[in-house]
Design an enzyme around this catalytic site. Sequence first.
Site, PDB file in Angstrom:
ATOM      1  N   GLU A  18       0.837  -1.203   0.000  1.00 22.09           N
ATOM      2  CA  GLU A  18       0.000   0.000   0.000  1.00 22.09           C
ATOM      3  C   GLU A  18       0.875   1.258   0.000  1.00 22.09           C
ATOM      4  O   GLU A  18       2.084   1.198   0.170  1.00 22.09           O
ATOM      5  CB  GLU A  18      -0.904   0.037   1.236  1.00 22.09           C
ATOM      6  CG  GLU A  18      -2.246  -0.660   1.067  1.00 22.09           C
ATOM      7  CD  GLU A  18      -3.224   0.120   0.194  1.00 22.09           C
ATOM      8  OE1 GLU A  18      -2.827   1.159  -0.390  1.00 22.09           O
ATOM      9  OE2 GLU A  18      -4.383  -0.322   0.085  1.00 22.09           O
ATOM     10  N   ASN A 148     -10.390   4.952   1.662  1.00 16.69           N
ATOM     11  CA  ASN A 148      -9.499   4.748   0.521  1.00 16.69           C
ATOM     12  C   ASN A 148      -9.686   5.862  -0.499  1.00 16.69           C
ATOM     13  O   ASN A 148     -10.562   6.724  -0.351  1.00 16.69           O
ATOM     14  CB  ASN A 148      -9.770   3.394  -0.151  1.00 16.69           C
ATOM     15  CG  ASN A 148      -8.878   2.293   0.381  1.00 16.69           C
ATOM     16  OD1 ASN A 148      -7.665   2.481   0.526  1.00 16.69           O
ATOM     17  ND2 ASN A 148      -9.451   1.145   0.692  1.00 16.69           N
ATOM     18  N   ASP A 196     -10.058   0.981  -4.158  1.00 15.56           N
ATOM     19  CA  ASP A 196      -8.948   1.080  -3.213  1.00 15.56           C
ATOM     20  C   ASP A 196      -8.232   2.409  -3.439  1.00 15.56           C
ATOM     21  O   ASP A 196      -8.868   3.430  -3.642  1.00 15.56           O
ATOM     22  CB  ASP A 196      -8.030  -0.133  -3.382  1.00 15.56           C
ATOM     23  CG  ASP A 196      -7.308  -0.505  -2.090  1.00 15.56           C
ATOM     24  OD1 ASP A 196      -6.748   0.390  -1.442  1.00 15.56           O
ATOM     25  OD2 ASP A 196      -7.292  -1.698  -1.734  1.00 15.56           O
TER      26      ASP A 196
END
Length: 290
Positions: A18, A148, A196
Amino acid sequence: MEEVPTAIQCTERCHLGEGPTYDPTTDTAWWFDILERRLFECRIETAEMRVHALPKMASALARIDGERQLILCDDGLYVREVASGRMDLFLSVEADNSATRCNDARVHPSGTFWFGTMGRKAEAGAGAIYALHHGQLIKLFPGITIPNAICFSPGGDIGYFADTRKQLLNRVPLDPATGLPVGDPAPLIQGVHGMDGAVVDADGLIWNAHWGAGRIAVYDPHGQHLRSLRVPAKQSSCPAFVGRDLSRLLVTSAWEHMDEAARAADPEHGRTFLLHANARGSAEPDVRLS
Protein backbone atom coordinates in the site's frame (compact mmCIF):
# COMPACT_ATOMS: atom_id res chain seq x y z
CA MET A 1 -9.47 -4.55 -20.14
CA GLU A 2 -6.68 -2.55 -21.72
CA GLU A 3 -3.20 -4.08 -21.83
CA VAL A 4 -0.32 -1.63 -21.52
CA PRO A 5 3.41 -2.47 -21.35
CA THR A 6 3.94 -3.69 -17.79
CA ALA A 7 7.00 -4.77 -15.82
CA ILE A 8 7.53 -6.17 -12.35
CA GLN A 9 9.34 -3.37 -10.51
CA CYS A 10 9.79 -5.43 -7.33
CA THR A 11 9.55 -9.22 -7.14
CA GLU A 12 9.26 -9.19 -3.33
CA ARG A 13 5.71 -10.16 -2.39
CA CYS A 14 3.82 -7.81 -0.08
CA HIS A 15 1.32 -9.24 2.37
CA LEU A 16 -0.49 -5.91 2.11
CA GLY A 17 1.28 -3.57 -0.30
CA GLU A 18 0.00 0.00 0.00
CA GLY A 19 0.78 3.70 0.06
CA PRO A 20 3.12 4.26 -2.92
CA THR A 21 4.48 7.75 -3.45
CA TYR A 22 7.29 9.21 -5.55
CA ASP A 23 10.02 11.76 -4.86
CA PRO A 24 11.06 13.27 -8.22
CA THR A 25 14.08 15.01 -6.70
CA THR A 26 15.75 11.63 -6.15
CA ASP A 27 13.80 9.45 -8.63
CA THR A 28 12.71 7.32 -5.68
CA ALA A 29 9.45 5.50 -5.10
CA TRP A 30 8.41 4.51 -1.59
CA TRP A 31 5.70 2.07 -0.52
CA PHE A 32 4.72 -0.15 2.40
CA ASP A 33 3.89 -3.69 3.33
CA ILE A 34 1.52 -2.68 6.13
CA LEU A 35 1.09 -6.03 7.87
CA GLU A 36 4.77 -7.00 7.73
CA ARG A 37 5.97 -3.56 8.91
CA ARG A 38 8.23 -2.93 5.92
CA LEU A 39 9.07 0.22 3.95
CA PHE A 40 10.30 -0.20 0.37
CA GLU A 41 12.65 2.28 -1.30
CA CYS A 42 13.24 1.96 -5.05
CA ARG A 43 15.10 4.03 -7.64
CA ILE A 44 12.83 3.86 -10.66
CA GLU A 45 15.35 3.95 -13.51
CA THR A 46 17.91 1.60 -11.96
CA ALA A 47 15.43 -0.56 -9.95
CA GLU A 48 17.89 -0.35 -7.03
CA MET A 49 15.97 -1.57 -3.96
CA ARG A 50 16.21 -1.23 -0.20
CA VAL A 51 13.74 -2.66 2.31
CA HIS A 52 13.54 -1.04 5.74
CA ALA A 53 12.12 -2.80 8.79
CA LEU A 54 9.75 -0.58 10.76
CA PRO A 55 8.95 -0.66 14.48
CA LYS A 56 5.24 -0.18 13.80
CA MET A 57 2.62 -0.82 11.16
CA ALA A 58 2.69 2.04 8.67
CA SER A 59 0.74 2.74 5.51
CA ALA A 60 1.65 6.10 3.96
CA LEU A 61 4.51 8.54 3.57
CA ALA A 62 4.81 12.21 2.67
CA ARG A 63 7.96 14.16 1.90
CA ILE A 64 8.67 17.04 4.29
CA ASP A 65 11.97 18.06 2.70
CA GLY A 66 15.12 16.42 1.38
CA GLU A 67 16.05 15.02 4.79
CA ARG A 68 12.70 14.15 6.41
CA GLN A 69 9.49 12.26 5.78
CA LEU A 70 6.15 12.11 7.58
CA ILE A 71 5.13 8.48 8.20
CA LEU A 72 1.54 7.45 9.01
CA CYS A 73 1.67 4.68 11.62
CA ASP A 74 -1.05 2.81 13.47
CA ASP A 75 -0.79 5.07 16.54
CA GLY A 76 0.20 8.39 15.03
CA LEU A 77 2.29 10.49 12.70
CA TYR A 78 6.07 10.16 12.89
CA VAL A 79 8.90 12.20 11.42
CA ARG A 80 11.47 9.91 9.81
CA GLU A 81 15.03 10.91 9.01
CA VAL A 82 15.80 9.53 5.55
CA ALA A 83 19.52 9.03 6.17
CA SER A 84 19.28 7.20 9.49
CA GLY A 85 15.74 5.80 9.49
CA ARG A 86 15.15 7.31 12.95
CA MET A 87 11.46 7.91 13.68
CA ASP A 88 10.15 10.43 16.23
CA LEU A 89 6.51 10.85 17.19
CA PHE A 90 5.05 14.08 15.82
CA LEU A 91 1.39 13.62 16.75
CA SER A 92 -0.63 10.79 18.27
CA VAL A 93 -3.69 9.55 16.36
CA GLU A 94 -6.23 7.28 18.06
CA ALA A 95 -3.40 6.00 20.25
CA ASP A 96 -5.93 5.04 22.93
CA ASN A 97 -7.87 2.85 20.47
CA SER A 98 -6.00 -0.39 19.79
CA ALA A 99 -8.83 -1.60 17.55
CA THR A 100 -7.90 0.76 14.70
CA ARG A 101 -4.95 1.17 12.35
CA CYS A 102 -3.85 3.58 9.65
CA ASN A 103 -4.77 3.21 5.99
CA ASP A 104 -4.91 5.49 2.93
CA ALA A 105 -3.47 9.04 2.63
CA ARG A 106 -2.48 11.82 0.22
CA VAL A 107 -1.08 15.36 0.40
CA HIS A 108 -3.30 18.22 -0.80
CA PRO A 109 -1.63 20.83 -3.06
CA SER A 110 -1.65 23.25 -0.09
CA GLY A 111 0.50 20.85 1.95
CA THR A 112 -2.37 19.65 4.15
CA PHE A 113 -2.18 15.89 4.74
CA TRP A 114 -5.40 13.81 4.57
CA PHE A 115 -5.36 10.28 5.97
CA GLY A 116 -7.72 7.59 7.13
CA THR A 117 -8.03 5.08 9.96
CA MET A 118 -10.01 1.83 10.04
CA GLY A 119 -10.75 -1.12 12.28
CA ARG A 120 -8.07 -3.81 12.24
CA LYS A 121 -10.81 -6.26 11.25
CA ALA A 122 -12.64 -3.69 9.11
CA GLU A 123 -15.35 -3.21 11.72
CA ALA A 124 -18.26 -1.17 10.39
CA GLY A 125 -17.85 2.56 10.97
CA ALA A 126 -14.77 2.20 13.17
CA GLY A 127 -12.56 4.53 11.13
CA ALA A 128 -12.39 8.17 10.15
CA ILE A 129 -10.68 10.58 7.77
CA TYR A 130 -8.47 13.30 9.24
CA ALA A 131 -6.54 16.31 8.01
CA LEU A 132 -3.21 17.48 9.38
CA HIS A 133 -3.37 21.23 8.76
CA HIS A 134 -0.74 23.64 10.09
CA GLY A 135 0.29 21.06 12.66
CA GLN A 136 -3.25 20.58 13.97
CA LEU A 137 -5.29 17.40 13.64
CA ILE A 138 -8.85 17.85 12.34
CA LYS A 139 -11.36 15.00 12.10
CA LEU A 140 -13.15 15.54 8.80
CA PHE A 141 -15.39 12.51 8.34
CA PRO A 142 -16.17 9.98 11.12
CA GLY A 143 -17.87 6.61 10.75
CA ILE A 144 -15.79 5.35 7.81
CA THR A 145 -15.33 1.58 7.51
CA ILE A 146 -12.48 1.33 4.96
CA PRO A 147 -11.12 4.76 3.93
CA ASN A 148 -9.50 4.75 0.52
CA ALA A 149 -8.97 6.71 -2.71
CA ILE A 150 -8.00 9.95 -0.95
CA CYS A 151 -6.84 12.30 -3.72
CA PHE A 152 -7.31 15.83 -4.99
CA SER A 153 -7.98 17.80 -8.16
CA PRO A 154 -4.94 19.58 -9.64
CA GLY A 155 -6.23 22.97 -8.46
CA GLY A 156 -6.99 21.68 -4.99
CA ASP A 157 -10.65 22.73 -5.09
CA ILE A 158 -12.03 19.17 -5.07
CA GLY A 159 -11.25 16.24 -2.80
CA TYR A 160 -12.17 12.59 -3.31
CA PHE A 161 -12.41 9.72 -0.85
CA ALA A 162 -14.00 6.30 -0.79
CA ASP A 163 -15.52 4.02 1.77
CA THR A 164 -14.65 0.73 0.09
CA ARG A 165 -17.19 -1.27 2.09
CA LYS A 166 -20.00 0.99 0.86
CA GLN A 167 -18.75 0.83 -2.76
CA LEU A 168 -18.85 4.62 -2.80
CA LEU A 169 -16.48 7.32 -4.03
CA ASN A 170 -17.32 10.79 -2.69
CA ARG A 171 -16.56 14.23 -4.06
CA VAL A 172 -16.22 17.18 -1.69
CA PRO A 173 -15.57 20.90 -2.40
CA LEU A 174 -12.42 22.29 -0.76
CA ASP A 175 -10.74 25.58 -0.08
CA PRO A 176 -7.70 25.38 -2.40
CA ALA A 177 -5.62 27.43 0.02
CA THR A 178 -6.15 25.12 3.00
CA GLY A 179 -7.28 21.74 1.67
CA LEU A 180 -10.22 21.80 4.09
CA PRO A 181 -13.88 21.16 3.13
CA VAL A 182 -16.18 24.08 2.34
CA GLY A 183 -19.20 21.86 1.70
CA ASP A 184 -20.58 18.37 2.26
CA PRO A 185 -19.43 15.24 0.43
CA ALA A 186 -21.63 14.00 -2.39
CA PRO A 187 -21.59 10.60 -4.12
CA LEU A 188 -19.62 10.58 -7.35
CA ILE A 189 -19.34 6.86 -8.16
CA GLN A 190 -21.52 4.18 -6.56
CA GLY A 191 -21.77 0.43 -6.78
CA VAL A 192 -18.18 -0.34 -7.82
CA HIS A 193 -16.65 -3.19 -5.84
CA GLY A 194 -13.17 -2.92 -4.36
CA MET A 195 -12.38 0.78 -4.83
CA ASP A 196 -8.95 1.08 -3.21
CA GLY A 197 -6.15 3.66 -3.52
CA ALA A 198 -6.32 6.42 -6.11
CA VAL A 199 -4.36 9.30 -7.57
CA VAL A 200 -5.33 12.24 -9.80
CA ASP A 201 -3.31 13.18 -12.89
CA ALA A 202 -2.45 16.60 -14.31
CA ASP A 203 -5.68 16.61 -16.35
CA GLY A 204 -7.87 15.90 -13.34
CA LEU A 205 -8.54 12.24 -14.19
CA ILE A 206 -8.88 9.81 -11.28
CA TRP A 207 -6.79 6.60 -11.45
CA ASN A 208 -8.32 4.10 -9.01
CA ALA A 209 -7.03 0.62 -8.11
CA HIS A 210 -9.78 -2.01 -7.92
CA TRP A 211 -9.02 -4.63 -5.27
CA GLY A 212 -10.01 -8.09 -6.43
CA ALA A 213 -10.29 -7.09 -10.08
CA GLY A 214 -6.62 -6.64 -11.03
CA ARG A 215 -7.10 -3.29 -12.69
CA ILE A 216 -6.69 0.46 -12.59
CA ALA A 217 -9.89 2.23 -13.59
CA VAL A 218 -9.72 5.78 -14.92
CA TYR A 219 -12.59 8.23 -14.37
CA ASP A 220 -13.15 11.83 -15.33
CA PRO A 221 -14.10 14.42 -12.66
CA HIS A 222 -17.79 13.72 -13.32
CA GLY A 223 -17.41 10.02 -12.53
CA GLN A 224 -17.51 8.84 -16.15
CA HIS A 225 -15.47 5.67 -16.67
CA LEU A 226 -12.85 6.12 -19.41
CA ARG A 227 -10.34 3.25 -19.26
CA SER A 228 -9.45 0.06 -17.38
CA LEU A 229 -5.79 -1.02 -17.33
CA ARG A 230 -4.91 -4.59 -16.40
CA VAL A 231 -2.67 -5.19 -13.38
CA PRO A 232 -1.03 -8.67 -13.22
CA ALA A 233 -2.21 -9.32 -9.64
CA LYS A 234 -5.87 -9.54 -8.63
CA GLN A 235 -5.56 -7.58 -5.39
CA SER A 236 -4.23 -4.36 -6.90
CA SER A 237 -4.18 -1.82 -4.10
CA CYS A 238 -2.81 1.64 -4.94
CA PRO A 239 -1.17 3.60 -7.82
CA ALA A 240 1.34 6.45 -7.93
CA PHE A 241 2.81 8.35 -10.87
CA VAL A 242 6.56 7.81 -11.15
CA GLY A 243 9.52 8.56 -13.42
CA ARG A 244 11.11 11.83 -14.43
CA ASP A 245 8.18 12.68 -16.72
CA LEU A 246 5.56 11.12 -14.39
CA SER A 247 4.15 9.11 -17.31
CA ARG A 248 4.31 5.68 -15.65
CA LEU A 249 2.23 4.16 -12.90
CA LEU A 250 3.65 2.20 -9.98
CA VAL A 251 0.98 -0.15 -8.60
CA THR A 252 1.17 -2.16 -5.37
CA SER A 253 -0.69 -5.38 -4.67
CA ALA A 254 -1.32 -7.83 -1.82
CA TRP A 255 -1.93 -11.45 -0.91
CA GLU A 256 -3.92 -10.69 2.26
CA HIS A 257 -6.78 -13.20 2.84
CA MET A 258 -5.62 -15.41 -0.06
CA ASP A 259 -5.28 -19.11 0.70
CA GLU A 260 -2.75 -21.38 -1.02
CA ALA A 261 -5.09 -22.17 -3.91
CA ALA A 262 -5.90 -18.50 -4.49
CA ARG A 263 -2.21 -17.58 -4.50
CA ALA A 264 -1.44 -20.37 -6.98
CA ALA A 265 -4.18 -19.06 -9.28
CA ASP A 266 -2.72 -15.54 -9.06
CA PRO A 267 1.01 -16.14 -9.60
CA GLU A 268 2.10 -12.47 -9.39
CA HIS A 269 0.22 -11.83 -6.13
CA GLY A 270 1.78 -9.26 -3.82
CA ARG A 271 4.30 -7.93 -6.30
CA THR A 272 4.77 -4.30 -7.33
CA PHE A 273 4.36 -3.29 -10.97
CA LEU A 274 5.30 -0.52 -13.36
CA LEU A 275 2.66 0.29 -15.99
CA HIS A 276 3.68 2.34 -19.02
CA ALA A 277 0.36 4.15 -19.09
CA ASN A 278 1.42 7.17 -21.18
CA ALA A 279 -0.20 9.37 -18.53
CA ARG A 280 0.28 13.01 -17.56
CA GLY A 281 0.92 12.57 -13.87
CA SER A 282 1.38 15.15 -11.14
CA ALA A 283 4.09 15.17 -8.49
CA GLU A 284 2.98 14.68 -4.90
CA PRO A 285 3.32 17.95 -2.93
CA ASP A 286 5.48 18.20 0.20
CA VAL A 287 3.56 18.10 3.46
CA ARG A 288 3.59 21.24 5.61
CA LEU A 289 3.93 20.62 9.34
CA SER A 290 3.28 24.22 10.41
